[in-house]
Design an enzyme around this catalytic site. Structure first.
Site, short mmCIF file in Angstrom:
data_model
loop_
_atom_site.label_atom_id
_atom_site.label_comp_id
_atom_site.label_asym_id
_atom_site.label_seq_id
_atom_site.Cartn_x
_atom_site.Cartn_y
_atom_site.Cartn_z
N ASP A 64 -13.73 -21.10 1.11
CA ASP A 64 -12.48 -20.07 1.05
C ASP A 64 -11.47 -20.37 2.21
O ASP A 64 -12.21 -20.66 3.26
CB ASP A 64 -12.79 -18.72 1.20
CG ASP A 64 -11.66 -17.59 0.95
OD1 ASP A 64 -11.51 -17.40 -0.20
OD2 ASP A 64 -11.43 -16.99 1.94
N ASN A 72 1.26 -17.89 3.10
CA ASN A 72 1.88 -17.68 1.83
C ASN A 72 2.61 -16.21 1.97
O ASN A 72 3.80 -16.28 1.20
CB ASN A 72 0.65 -17.28 0.57
CG ASN A 72 1.07 -17.73 -0.73
OD1 ASN A 72 1.84 -18.90 -1.05
ND2 ASN A 72 0.65 -16.77 -1.61
N ASP A 81 1.50 -23.30 -1.89
CA ASP A 81 1.08 -24.34 -2.88
C ASP A 81 0.71 -25.46 -2.26
O ASP A 81 -0.21 -26.42 -2.48
CB ASP A 81 2.16 -24.32 -3.98
CG ASP A 81 2.18 -23.16 -4.94
OD1 ASP A 81 1.43 -22.49 -4.89
OD2 ASP A 81 3.28 -23.16 -5.57
N ASP A 107 -7.32 -19.13 -3.10
CA ASP A 107 -7.71 -20.09 -2.33
C ASP A 107 -8.99 -20.45 -2.19
O ASP A 107 -9.63 -20.78 -1.10
CB ASP A 107 -7.02 -19.41 -1.13
CG ASP A 107 -7.61 -18.29 -0.62
OD1 ASP A 107 -8.24 -17.53 -1.37
OD2 ASP A 107 -7.50 -18.23 0.92
N ARG A 128 -18.50 -31.11 7.18
CA ARG A 128 -17.38 -31.80 7.10
C ARG A 128 -15.97 -31.22 6.57
O ARG A 128 -15.00 -31.51 6.71
CB ARG A 128 -17.54 -33.23 6.22
CG ARG A 128 -18.67 -34.20 7.38
CD ARG A 128 -18.45 -35.53 6.70
NE ARG A 128 -18.61 -35.60 5.33
CZ ARG A 128 -20.03 -35.92 4.84
NH1 ARG A 128 -20.99 -35.96 5.37
NH2 ARG A 128 -20.07 -35.94 3.42
#
Length: 192
Positions: A64, A72, A81, A107, A128
């Site tokens: 997330d 946004n 986007d 997201d 990572r």
């Protein structure tokens, strides 16, 4: 014995290409090009139904984005986007050996790792992912600070249970300050 043979020849190349394109569109997220929720659900069910190869089960990582809603809301959907597309590119780059990388909504992303991998791979990959998504996203001459919280769970039960465990680990990561990952650990039951 037949004396004549009649037939018709038809080139179906275009039909086959159209069918393949339709299948890809049905299984892909339009914005990011990653697998979509439907493809993810099908592959998750397959992973949970497959026997474990050797001693190492597959894993699910739920990702997330941290800070996305603020970007946004403040800078608009075009900036949001672009952040989603860049997050998808980074996930593909970092998760090259994963079985599937998908955008599963808003997201939120998911990564599936098949059975038989080194047991340390999912945790290394989660680290990572946090690192890669923590780099600023450049859009329209501006740097946007993103981050990622990741929940990790190992396969071994139903698809719904695996997803619930990874989701619980994700919320543990968010609860511990975000921009980190947590692996699911079952609650300890104490007997009196």
């Amino acid at each position: 014995a037949p004396s004549r043979l009649f037939g018709m020849k038809q080139d179906i190349t275009e039909e086959k290409l159209l069918r393949e394109q339709t299948r890809r569109l049905a299984e892909s997220d339009a914005l990011t090009g990653l697998s979509n929720r439907g493809r993810f659900d099908a592959r998750l069910a397959d992973l949970c139904a497959e026997p474990v190869a050797g001693d190492t089960p597959g894993a699910l990582l739920v990702v997330d984005l941290d800070g996305f809603k603020g970007i946004n809301d403040r800078y608009g959907h075009a900036a949001g986007d672009e952040c989603l597309k860049e997050a998808a590119r980074r996930l593909v780059r970092v998760c090259g050996d994963a079985d599937l990388v998908a955008r599963i909504g808003g997201d939120e992303f998911a990564v599936l790792i098949g059975h038989g991998q080194d047991i340390r791979i999912p945790e290394r990959l989660a680290g990572r992912i946090v690192e890669a998504l923590g780099e600023p996203v450049r859009y329209d001459g501006q740097d946007f600070a993103l981050g990622a919280s990741v929940g990790l769970a190992w396969a071994g039960s139903s698809a719904a249970d695996l997803y619930a465990r990874a989701d619980a680990a994700l919320y543990a990561a968010k609860g511990s300050g975000r921009n980190t990952f947590r692996a699911y650990e079952p609650p300890v039951v104490l007997y009196a």
